[in-house]
Every structure is written in C-alpha cells, then in structure tokens.
Design an enzyme around this catalytic site. Structure first.
Site, mmCIF file in Angstrom:
data_model
loop_
_atom_site.group_PDB
_atom_site.id
_atom_site.type_symbol
_atom_site.label_atom_id
_atom_site.label_comp_id
_atom_site.label_asym_id
_atom_site.label_seq_id
_atom_site.Cartn_x
_atom_site.Cartn_y
_atom_site.Cartn_z
ATOM 1 N N TYR A 297 0.976 -0.989 0.009
ATOM 2 C CA TYR A 297 0.038 0.072 -0.073
ATOM 3 C C TYR A 297 0.937 1.204 0.053
ATOM 4 O O TYR A 297 1.972 1.284 0.704
ATOM 5 C CB TYR A 297 -0.688 0.022 1.206
ATOM 6 C CG TYR A 297 -1.867 -1.159 1.311
ATOM 7 C CD1 TYR A 297 -2.959 -0.752 0.924
ATOM 8 C CD2 TYR A 297 -1.882 -2.259 1.472
ATOM 9 C CE1 TYR A 297 -4.489 -1.612 0.860
ATOM 10 C CE2 TYR A 297 -2.961 -3.157 1.848
ATOM 11 C CZ TYR A 297 -3.940 -2.958 1.330
ATOM 12 O OH TYR A 297 -4.950 -3.613 1.491
ATOM 13 N N TYR B 273 -0.565 -10.550 0.482
ATOM 14 C CA TYR B 273 0.453 -9.821 1.352
ATOM 15 C C TYR B 273 0.363 -10.448 2.860
ATOM 16 O O TYR B 273 -0.508 -10.723 3.323
ATOM 17 C CB TYR B 273 0.665 -8.275 1.447
ATOM 18 C CG TYR B 273 -0.705 -7.829 1.945
ATOM 19 C CD1 TYR B 273 -0.858 -7.606 3.371
ATOM 20 C CD2 TYR B 273 -1.594 -7.360 1.052
ATOM 21 C CE1 TYR B 273 -2.055 -6.792 3.900
ATOM 22 C CE2 TYR B 273 -2.751 -6.751 1.696
ATOM 23 C CZ TYR B 273 -3.127 -6.585 2.966
ATOM 24 O OH TYR B 273 -4.091 -6.110 3.608
ATOM 25 N N ARG C 198 -2.735 -12.421 3.551
ATOM 26 C CA ARG C 198 -4.055 -11.679 3.386
ATOM 27 C C ARG C 198 -4.241 -12.167 1.836
ATOM 28 O O ARG C 198 -3.409 -11.842 0.897
ATOM 29 C CB ARG C 198 -4.136 -10.265 3.533
ATOM 30 C CG ARG C 198 -4.401 -10.095 4.924
ATOM 31 C CD ARG C 198 -5.619 -9.118 5.149
ATOM 32 N NE ARG C 198 -6.766 -9.817 4.897
ATOM 33 C CZ ARG C 198 -8.164 -9.187 4.442
ATOM 34 N NH1 ARG C 198 -7.983 -7.780 4.404
ATOM 35 N NH2 ARG C 198 -9.225 -9.830 4.236
ATOM 36 N N HIS D 174 -7.661 -8.519 -2.382
ATOM 37 C CA HIS D 174 -8.680 -7.896 -1.998
ATOM 38 C C HIS D 174 -8.576 -6.411 -2.390
ATOM 39 O O HIS D 174 -7.631 -5.918 -2.548
ATOM 40 C CB HIS D 174 -8.986 -8.144 -0.513
ATOM 41 C CG HIS D 174 -8.135 -7.553 0.459
ATOM 42 N ND1 HIS D 174 -6.951 -8.308 0.721
ATOM 43 C CD2 HIS D 174 -8.177 -6.126 1.159
ATOM 44 C CE1 HIS D 174 -6.408 -7.349 1.537
ATOM 45 N NE2 HIS D 174 -6.952 -6.258 1.684
ATOM 46 N N HIS E 30 -10.728 -2.699 -1.250
ATOM 47 C CA HIS E 30 -11.386 -2.019 -0.201
ATOM 48 C C HIS E 30 -12.309 -1.174 -0.842
ATOM 49 O O HIS E 30 -12.080 -0.378 -1.842
ATOM 50 C CB HIS E 30 -10.652 -1.330 0.685
ATOM 51 C CG HIS E 30 -9.450 -1.997 1.544
ATOM 52 N ND1 HIS E 30 -9.917 -2.417 2.881
ATOM 53 C CD2 HIS E 30 -8.355 -2.488 1.365
ATOM 54 C CE1 HIS E 30 -8.964 -3.302 3.255
ATOM 55 N NE2 HIS E 30 -7.812 -3.245 2.258
#
Length: 223
Positions: free
Chosen positions: A105, A144, A155, A158, A160
C-alpha cells in the site's frame, strides 16, 4: 326451509386465521424472495490513505503526469449499488483503495518490503450513475503477509470499498474467485452468512476491454 347451521365463532375465527396465515405466508415468502442479501461490512484496515493522490479518477493504472503504466494484471471492476429490493442507488459515492501488484500500500505504516509502484494510483473515487452503476480500471492486487516479520498469515488479494449513499454507509472488501488464500483468511472467514456476497464474478470481456485484461462484476447491496 332448512336452516343453515351457524359456524361457531371459535371455528370461524380459526378458519379466518388459517386463511390469513396462508395469505400472509404466501405474500411473505414472495417478499422474502425479492430481498437481496446485504453486502457485509468489513474492516477498512490500517491502510486507508492518509494522503490522497491528486489523481483520483476511475483509472488506477496510470497517474496523471507520468508516462508509465502500473505493473500487474489489468482488471476492470464494474457493478451496481443496490438497495435490498434490487433498486439502483444513484449518486452513491464510492471510494476504492488497494495494494499494488506486489501487495504494498502507498501508506507510511505499511512495512511490506515490496517496492511502491510510482505508476499506480492506489485510490479512486466516483459517483454511481442514474442506474447505480460504477466502473474502475485497476490492477489485481497482490497478496501480502499481515505481519512481514512473521509471514504466516497472508491476506488474499482484495480491494477495499467505502460506499456512502444518503444516510447509509458501508465499508467492505471485494475478493477474487478461485483464490486458495480466501479460505485461510481470518477476515474473510469472519463473514457471517454466504461469502459469495463479497466475491466478484469474472464475466465475458466487452469489446472495449484491452487484450489480456479481465472484467469482473461486483454488486454492492446496502441493507
């Protein structure tokens, strides 16, 4: 003239109640079948952007003023925002943020050692149209570890989504079909009810989709 026997009040009440119950059940069942399951709320996670990019349009694969394109598999995510009756919700504001293809991110608290992608926008926002439709062009995010120092819990890919419409607010996550990591993810497994409500569907690409890109459909149902 033969007298018609009167139905006792108790029996008349019972027959009326049964008829009403049958009618209510019939209509109640019909109404229940029309209601769509609401998209479950999920955590926004720790990486909601602290500093939003100046470029926030629907195409996350390029950044305004940069000549390059983001690394990774290009995907188009399309769908509608609906109410529980299946009616479109126009003018709903959708915010989207995600990791890049390496699972990183653009956030100061992300300690993932994967490098940032200067050509990846990472965040976008738009309003649904009159039919409740939305569309984003992005890349498939990478998986990640939740803790890079102890990469046991990983995870799955995905995206958000934060949706605001009138007095309704939903934060959720969209997952990808066929991902083995889905069933191992604690956040995914915490979903009550059908988990299909947070998994996008791959659909046939339309003529405007570039070769090699995928088209996914994901409806968001507000409770």
């Amino acid at each position: 003239m033969r007298k018609v026997p009167k139905v006792p009040d108790s029996r008349r009440y019972l027959l009326g109640a049964l008829a009403g119950f049958t009618l209510a059940s019939r209509w109640g069942g019909a109404l229940a079948r029309t209601l769509l399951p609401a998209t479950p709320a999920q955590t926004s996670g720790p990486f909601y952007p602290k500093l939003r990019p100046l470029d926030q349009d629907m195409d996350l694969t390029v950044v305004a003023g940069r000549p390059g394109r983001a690394k990774g598999q290009v995907i188009h995510v399309t769908g509608r925002v609906l109410d529980s009756n299946g009616k479109p919700v126009p003018g709903a504001r959708i915010e989207l943020w995600q990791a890049n293809a390496g699972g990183r991110y653009d956030h100061p608290d992300d300690i993932n050692p994967e490098p940032l992608d200067p050509n990846f926008q990472g965040f976008a926002t738009q309003l649904t149209d009159a039919e409740g439709r939305y569309r984003f062009k992005t890349i498939k995010p990478g998986a990640y570890p939740m803790n890079p120092a102890n990469p046991v819990n990983v995870r799955p890919p995905h995206i958000h989504l934060d949706v605001v419409a009138a007095d309704q607010h939903l934060v959720t996550q969209m997952y990808f079909p066929g991902e083995k990591l889905n069933s191992q993810d604690r956040i995914f497994n915490a979903i009550k009810g059908s988990k299909d409500t947070v998994i996008a569907r791959v659909i046939a690409p339309t003529p405007d989709i570039e070769p090699g890109a995928s088209l996914l459909h994901f409806d968001i149902v507000l409770a």
